[in-house]
Write a protein that holds these residues in place. Structure first.
Motif, PDB file in Angstrom:
ATOM      1  N   LEU A 138      23.142  14.989  -7.651  1.00  0.00           N
ATOM      2  CA  LEU A 138      22.951  15.804  -6.455  1.00  0.00           C
ATOM      3  C   LEU A 138      22.756  14.848  -5.285  1.00  0.00           C
ATOM      4  CD1 LEU A 138      22.477  18.580  -5.100  1.00  0.00           C
ATOM      5  CD2 LEU A 138      20.036  18.263  -5.569  1.00  0.00           C
ATOM      6  N   GLU A 139      23.599  14.989  -4.285  1.00  0.00           N
ATOM      7  CA  GLU A 139      23.550  14.100  -3.137  1.00  0.00           C
ATOM      8  C   GLU A 139      22.851  14.804  -1.969  1.00  0.00           C
ATOM      9  OE1 GLU A 139      27.591  13.186  -2.404  1.00  0.00           O
ATOM     10  OE2 GLU A 139      27.810  11.877  -4.157  1.00  0.00           O
ATOM     11  N   ALA A 140      22.028  14.022  -1.257  1.00  0.00           N
ATOM     12  CA  ALA A 140      21.311  14.565  -0.102  1.00  0.00           C
ATOM     13  C   ALA A 140      21.443  13.603   1.069  1.00  0.00           C
ATOM     14  CB  ALA A 140      19.837  14.768  -0.435  1.00  0.00           C
ATOM     15  N   SER A 141      21.602  14.157   2.251  1.00  0.00           N
ATOM     16  CA  SER A 141      21.676  13.342   3.466  1.00  0.00           C
ATOM     17  C   SER A 141      20.287  13.207   4.084  1.00  0.00           C
ATOM     18  CB  SER A 141      22.633  13.979   4.473  1.00  0.00           C
ATOM     19  OG  SER A 141      22.203  15.298   4.790  1.00  0.00           O
ATOM     20  N   SER A 142      20.066  12.129   4.840  1.00  0.00           N
ATOM     21  CA  SER A 142      18.746  11.876   5.411  1.00  0.00           C
ATOM     22  C   SER A 142      18.869  11.083   6.710  1.00  0.00           C
ATOM     23  CB  SER A 142      17.882  11.087   4.421  1.00  0.00           C
ATOM     24  OG  SER A 142      18.332   9.755   4.334  1.00  0.00           O
ATOM     25  N   ASP A 143      17.719  10.818   7.323  1.00  0.00           N
ATOM     26  CA  ASP A 143      17.677   9.980   8.523  1.00  0.00           C
ATOM     27  C   ASP A 143      17.097   8.601   8.212  1.00  0.00           C
ATOM     28  OD1 ASP A 143      15.040  10.577   8.067  1.00  0.00           O
ATOM     29  OD2 ASP A 143      14.637  11.428  10.045  1.00  0.00           O
ATOM     30  N   TYR A 144      17.084   8.235   6.942  1.00  0.00           N
ATOM     31  CA  TYR A 144      16.587   6.917   6.564  1.00  0.00           C
ATOM     32  C   TYR A 144      17.531   5.832   7.103  1.00  0.00           C
ATOM     33  CZ  TYR A 144      13.073   8.773   3.353  1.00  0.00           C
ATOM     34  OH  TYR A 144      11.977   9.414   2.813  1.00  0.00           O
ATOM     35  N   PRO A 145      16.980   4.664   7.436  1.00  0.00           N
ATOM     36  CA  PRO A 145      17.819   3.593   7.996  1.00  0.00           C
ATOM     37  C   PRO A 145      18.761   2.989   6.956  1.00  0.00           C
ATOM     38  CG  PRO A 145      15.597   2.782   7.621  1.00  0.00           C
ATOM     39  CD  PRO A 145      15.556   4.254   7.356  1.00  0.00           C
ATOM     40  N   THR A 146      19.790   2.323   7.453  1.00  0.00           N
ATOM     41  CA  THR A 146      20.764   1.661   6.585  1.00  0.00           C
ATOM     42  C   THR A 146      20.232   0.310   6.136  1.00  0.00           C
ATOM     43  OG1 THR A 146      22.576   2.742   7.762  1.00  0.00           O
ATOM     44  CG2 THR A 146      23.142   0.808   6.441  1.00  0.00           C
ATOM     45  N   LEU A 160      14.446  -6.661   2.059  1.00  0.00           N
ATOM     46  CA  LEU A 160      14.216  -6.325   0.656  1.00  0.00           C
ATOM     47  C   LEU A 160      13.043  -5.349   0.523  1.00  0.00           C
ATOM     48  CD1 LEU A 160      14.772  -6.763  -2.371  1.00  0.00           C
ATOM     49  CD2 LEU A 160      13.221  -8.736  -2.281  1.00  0.00           C
ATOM     50  N   ASP A 161      11.979  -5.578   1.279  1.00  0.00           N
ATOM     51  CA  ASP A 161      10.830  -4.666   1.244  1.00  0.00           C
ATOM     52  C   ASP A 161      11.233  -3.277   1.733  1.00  0.00           C
ATOM     53  OD1 ASP A 161       9.257  -6.702   0.308  1.00  0.00           O
ATOM     54  OD2 ASP A 161       8.442  -7.240   2.286  1.00  0.00           O
ATOM     55  N   LYS A 162      12.133  -3.220   2.723  1.00  0.00           N
ATOM     56  CA  LYS A 162      12.604  -1.923   3.226  1.00  0.00           C
ATOM     57  C   LYS A 162      13.385  -1.186   2.144  1.00  0.00           C
ATOM     58  CE  LYS A 162      14.548  -1.957   7.276  1.00  0.00           C
ATOM     59  NZ  LYS A 162      15.607  -2.144   8.323  1.00  0.00           N
ATOM     60  N   MET A 163      14.222  -1.903   1.422  1.00  0.00           N
ATOM     61  CA  MET A 163      14.999  -1.274   0.348  1.00  0.00           C
ATOM     62  C   MET A 163      14.083  -0.761  -0.763  1.00  0.00           C
ATOM     63  SD  MET A 163      17.845  -2.941  -2.217  1.00  0.00           S
ATOM     64  CE  MET A 163      16.526  -3.672  -3.216  1.00  0.00           C
ATOM     65  N   MET A 164      13.080  -1.550  -1.131  1.00  0.00           N
ATOM     66  CA  MET A 164      12.159  -1.125  -2.177  1.00  0.00           C
ATOM     67  C   MET A 164      11.367   0.109  -1.746  1.00  0.00           C
ATOM     68  SD  MET A 164      12.862  -3.158  -4.609  1.00  0.00           S
ATOM     69  CE  MET A 164      11.542  -2.730  -5.724  1.00  0.00           C
TER      70      MET A 164
END
Length: 217
Positions: A138-146, A160-164
């Motif tokens: 199930l895919e969901a869209s968001s406003d999280y940064p790239t 790396l901390d942002k990805m985690m």
């Protein structure tokens, strides 16, 4: 020859003497009674004018006012809030049915944890449904940064901390979705970033997804 009796008294004198002693005795008795009575009155008057000392007043117990009667009211019975019914639609139907995303957000706002609520607020809607490899997704869209994965490969610890952190957010979302959805098979939730080209996080939809760090294993 005349005989004279010395020391003898007549009967009249004897009677008179007895009368005198009787009168004196009566007067003495009356005086004694009067003295005793007057003494008692003095003591009673003195006793009536004596005030209690401070020590006697302090030692005397204070009157205790009766406490008001306690009202015994029957406590209301505790009502058990029934658990909300889970959605039984398949992921494909959920992704393609209008209004399901709003229902999910309302459920999380009412029943979700603080971390789940914070993570779900970043979602914009369902992106779609797709079966990838072994699990439906199930895919969901968001406003999280790239996420800049090239910078991570170059050793950028901040990226790396942002990805985690985004991976952890996707785990909270998957856990909230599992509480809303009646899981009929293991599935995966993919949250896409604001650009819509890359995933911000992926997690397995299971009740303990956070505990297992989003893994389906």
């Amino acid at each position: 020859m005349e005989i004279v009796y010395v020391g003898s008294k007549s009967n009249n004198e004897t009677a008179l003497g007895c009368s005198v002693f009787a009168v004196i005795g009566a007067v003495s008795l009356i005086l004694a009674i009067m003295t005793q009575c007057s003494g008692d009155d003095g003591n009673s008057d003195a006793a009536s004018t004596i005030k209690p000392t401070a020590s006697a007043t302090a030692s005397s117990p204070k009157p205790v006012s009766p406490s008001p009667e306690k009202s015994f009211t029957q406590e209301p019975e505790k009502t058990v809030t029934p658990k909300p019914k889970k959605v039984t639609m398949t992921l494909a139907v959920i992704a393609n049915t209008p209004g399901t995303f709003e229902q999910f957000k309302e459920f999380v706002a009412k029943h979700g944890t603080a971390k789940q609520k914070k993570a779900v607020k970043h979602l914009d809607g369902w992106r779609g449904y797709e079966r990838k490899l072994f699990y439906p997704v199930l895919e969901a869209s968001s406003d999280y940064p790239t996420i800049n994965y090239e910078a991570i490969d170059g050793g950028d610890t901040a990226e790396l901390d942002k990805m985690m952190d985004l991976e952890k957010q996707s785990q909270y979302i998957a856990e909230a979705f599992a509480a809303w959805w009646n899981i009929d098979e293991e599935a995966t939730l993919q949250v896409y970033d604001r650009g819509g080209e890359h995933t911000a996080g992926t997690a397995c939809i299971r009740p303990d997804s956070v505990k297992h760090e989003g893994s389906c294993l």
